[in-house]
Design a protein around this motif. Sequence first.
Motif, PDB file in Angstrom:
ATOM      1  N   GLU A  47     -85.640-118.919   1.177  1.00 53.89           N
ATOM      2  CA  GLU A  47     -84.208-118.988   0.816  1.00 53.89           C
ATOM      3  C   GLU A  47     -83.431-119.978   1.700  1.00 53.89           C
ATOM      4  OE1 GLU A  47     -82.360-117.408  -1.589  1.00 53.89           O
ATOM      5  OE2 GLU A  47     -84.072-116.406  -2.518  1.00 53.89           O
ATOM      6  N   TRP A  72     -77.670-117.504   5.121  1.00 54.34           N
ATOM      7  CA  TRP A  72     -78.419-117.536   3.855  1.00 54.34           C
ATOM      8  C   TRP A  72     -77.588-118.376   2.874  1.00 54.34           C
ATOM      9  CZ3 TRP A  72     -80.581-114.522   7.288  1.00 54.34           C
ATOM     10  CH2 TRP A  72     -81.887-114.068   7.108  1.00 54.34           C
ATOM     11  N   ASN A  75     -76.545-117.209  -0.804  1.00 54.26           N
ATOM     12  CA  ASN A  75     -76.027-115.859  -1.063  1.00 54.26           C
ATOM     13  C   ASN A  75     -74.836-115.856  -2.014  1.00 54.26           C
ATOM     14  OD1 ASN A  75     -77.827-114.364   0.388  1.00 54.26           O
ATOM     15  ND2 ASN A  75     -76.394-113.690   1.967  1.00 54.26           N
TER      16      ASN A  75
ATOM     17  N   LEU B  62     -92.696-110.427   2.678  1.00 53.32           N
ATOM     18  CA  LEU B  62     -91.229-110.502   2.840  1.00 53.32           C
ATOM     19  C   LEU B  62     -90.730-109.479   3.871  1.00 53.32           C
ATOM     20  CD1 LEU B  62     -89.727-111.336  -0.667  1.00 53.32           C
ATOM     21  CD2 LEU B  62     -90.272-112.844   1.255  1.00 53.32           C
ATOM     22  N   LEU B  64     -89.109-109.107   7.429  1.00 55.62           N
ATOM     23  CA  LEU B  64     -88.339-109.896   8.391  1.00 55.62           C
ATOM     24  C   LEU B  64     -87.645-108.944   9.349  1.00 55.62           C
ATOM     25  CD1 LEU B  64     -86.983-112.640   9.237  1.00 55.62           C
ATOM     26  CD2 LEU B  64     -85.167-112.083   7.612  1.00 55.62           C
ATOM     27  N   PHE B  91     -84.807-106.550   8.010  1.00 52.14           N
ATOM     28  CA  PHE B  91     -83.753-107.233   7.258  1.00 52.14           C
ATOM     29  C   PHE B  91     -84.272-107.629   5.880  1.00 52.14           C
ATOM     30  CE2 PHE B  91     -80.326-108.082  10.309  1.00 52.14           C
ATOM     31  CZ  PHE B  91     -80.910-107.569  11.456  1.00 52.14           C
ATOM     32  N   ASP B  92     -83.367-107.667   4.917  1.00 52.33           N
ATOM     33  CA  ASP B  92     -83.688-108.167   3.591  1.00 52.33           C
ATOM     34  C   ASP B  92     -83.885-109.682   3.687  1.00 52.33           C
ATOM     35  OD1 ASP B  92     -83.594-109.190   0.997  1.00 52.33           O
ATOM     36  OD2 ASP B  92     -82.240-107.619   0.301  1.00 52.33           O
ATOM     37  N   ALA B  93     -85.101-110.147   3.431  1.00 52.81           N
ATOM     38  CA  ALA B  93     -85.389-111.580   3.596  1.00 52.81           C
ATOM     39  C   ALA B  93     -84.666-112.431   2.551  1.00 52.81           C
ATOM     40  CB  ALA B  93     -86.899-111.828   3.504  1.00 52.81           C
ATOM     41  N   ASP B  94     -84.188-111.828   1.473  1.00 54.05           N
ATOM     42  CA  ASP B  94     -83.479-112.590   0.442  1.00 54.05           C
ATOM     43  C   ASP B  94     -81.998-112.776   0.749  1.00 54.05           C
ATOM     44  OD1 ASP B  94     -85.796-112.832  -1.064  1.00 54.05           O
ATOM     45  OD2 ASP B  94     -85.395-111.013  -2.224  1.00 54.05           O
ATOM     46  N   THR B  95     -81.411-111.874   1.560  1.00 52.95           N
ATOM     47  CA  THR B  95     -79.961-111.931   1.794  1.00 52.95           C
ATOM     48  C   THR B  95     -79.559-111.923   3.261  1.00 52.95           C
ATOM     49  OG1 THR B  95     -79.716-109.520   1.849  1.00 52.95           O
ATOM     50  CG2 THR B  95     -79.581-110.577  -0.327  1.00 52.95           C
ATOM     51  N   GLY B  96     -80.458-111.527   4.161  1.00 57.87           N
ATOM     52  CA  GLY B  96     -80.094-111.443   5.577  1.00 57.87           C
ATOM     53  C   GLY B  96     -79.421-110.147   5.968  1.00 57.87           C
TER      54      GLY B  96
END
Lengths: 270, 270
Positions: A47, A72, A75, B62, B64, B91-96
């Motif tokens: 990302e 990110w 986002n 995924l 993190l 942490f959510d690797a897609d959103t931080g």
Amino acid sequence: MIIVPEREIGGLLTREAAFEAVERVFAAMAAGEAYNFPVVREAIGHEDALYGFKGGFDRSGLTLGLKAGGYWPHNLAQRGEINHQSTVFLFDADTGKAQAMVGGNLLTALRTAAASAVSIRHLAREDAQVLGMIGAGHQAAFQLRAALEQRAFKKVIGWNLHPEMLGTLESVAEEAGAPFEAVGLDGMGEADVIISITSSFDAILGADQVSPGTHLACMGTDTKGKQEVEAGLLARATVFTDEVAQAVSIGEAQHAVAKGLISEGDVHQL
Amino acid sequence: MIIVPEREIGGLLTREAAFEAVERVFAAMAAGEAYNFPVVREAIGHEDALYGFKGGFDRSGLTLGLKAGGYWPHNLAQRGEINHQSTVFLFDADTGKAQAMVGGNLLTALRTAAASAVSIRHLAREDAQVLGMIGAGHQAAFQLRAALEQRAFKKVIGWNLHPEMLGTLESVAEEAGAPFEAVGLDGMGEADVIISITSSFDAILGADQVSPGTHLACMGTDTKGKQEVEAGLLARATVFTDEVAQAVSIGEAQHAVAKGLISEGDVHQL
């Protein structure tokens, strides 16, 4: 265990409390009682995110912990979430046990605003009248709001790469009773105080665009390679920072030091 | 937000699950899909504590996040709390965004035990019969229990600086049906597999006290300056690690590399 979700921060932390906390920790750092740990910052290859940890310890307040999170960039466009995401974790300094988890997004905005406000309170001339803003993004409004409480500013002037974004700063200024004027960079010569808060990787403000005696708070440069003002300006200025090691490596002073215009010893601890 | 307190870990994580997780992440690291961030470790000047952060990212799963905490040497004596205290934050690797907070004390014990067990499963000789233990502290029992599941060991031999502490290892071995024998360091020549798990800052096991073909898992050295085996032993061995950068800087290989006995290139990624 104390958990403070992001949505509660607005009702809990005032600008005044943020100011006092930042002022106290700067004093603790100057007294050798508080310090930051080395910053971890990683491009994780997912990302396009930057993720890392900023930790530290304040022995005088027994505050131990870190902020974890990062940037990110997709986002907002893809999920309607803000791009900067961070969470603060505090530990019991006597036992090492986790003690609190606190949403860090608004906290970061208020802290960053308080940092330039503290510098203005203690370093800008008492009779400062014109406040200049360079940058007009999300964070700029926070910096302006906190700065306006430090001196009886009669006017706010602002510059942004995209001038159409200056409307937010105008609203904040006028809410505080100060007229706002969009200016070119040469117009910054009128300012007694300038705050730069951009994500620039090249100098924006030239050394000759600043009048003698002006207080500059360069807030945007937080990474190796970023830059907001011409390096020569630092050679003509008295340079203060909360932490010299960060200022000369990832802060605005990195370029002037790298070019040999100033040395690490010229950067004064606040 | 998922919160898993320390007291729940025992009911949630089995040795088998820890083994599989560690095996998978070692594979992800070897494939370049997972890596550790630089370790932050600070003597904070309060309670003689060491505090820091170990973070990383596993792109394939995924996953993190980081483990934060450290070593508070007076916890047990002064407060009845264990000295090693850590908490894991994911942490959510897609959103931080922060996603989970998990008690890290038992997790660390099971993970560390799984790491040497994985090395035994994949690297020790199939017909290994004698397991040697160096160290008999809190963590040694975890290492032994996990190791005993990897081969049909007929005997466990153990050495500790304070031999009176070997009783715990004896219980663990006998529970698993293997007789236990306390030995001197010269007795370690009988072992087909040796696990060292101490907090030593000097070599304990000499190069000549190990028989050819023995699999050694050196688990104690996690800090610059620590050491468990004579540096010359690494020169005679084939050296494997999960992460070369850590092995040669803060792991057991640091001394052999510093002395020029082996080079970084001699340390193989698992």
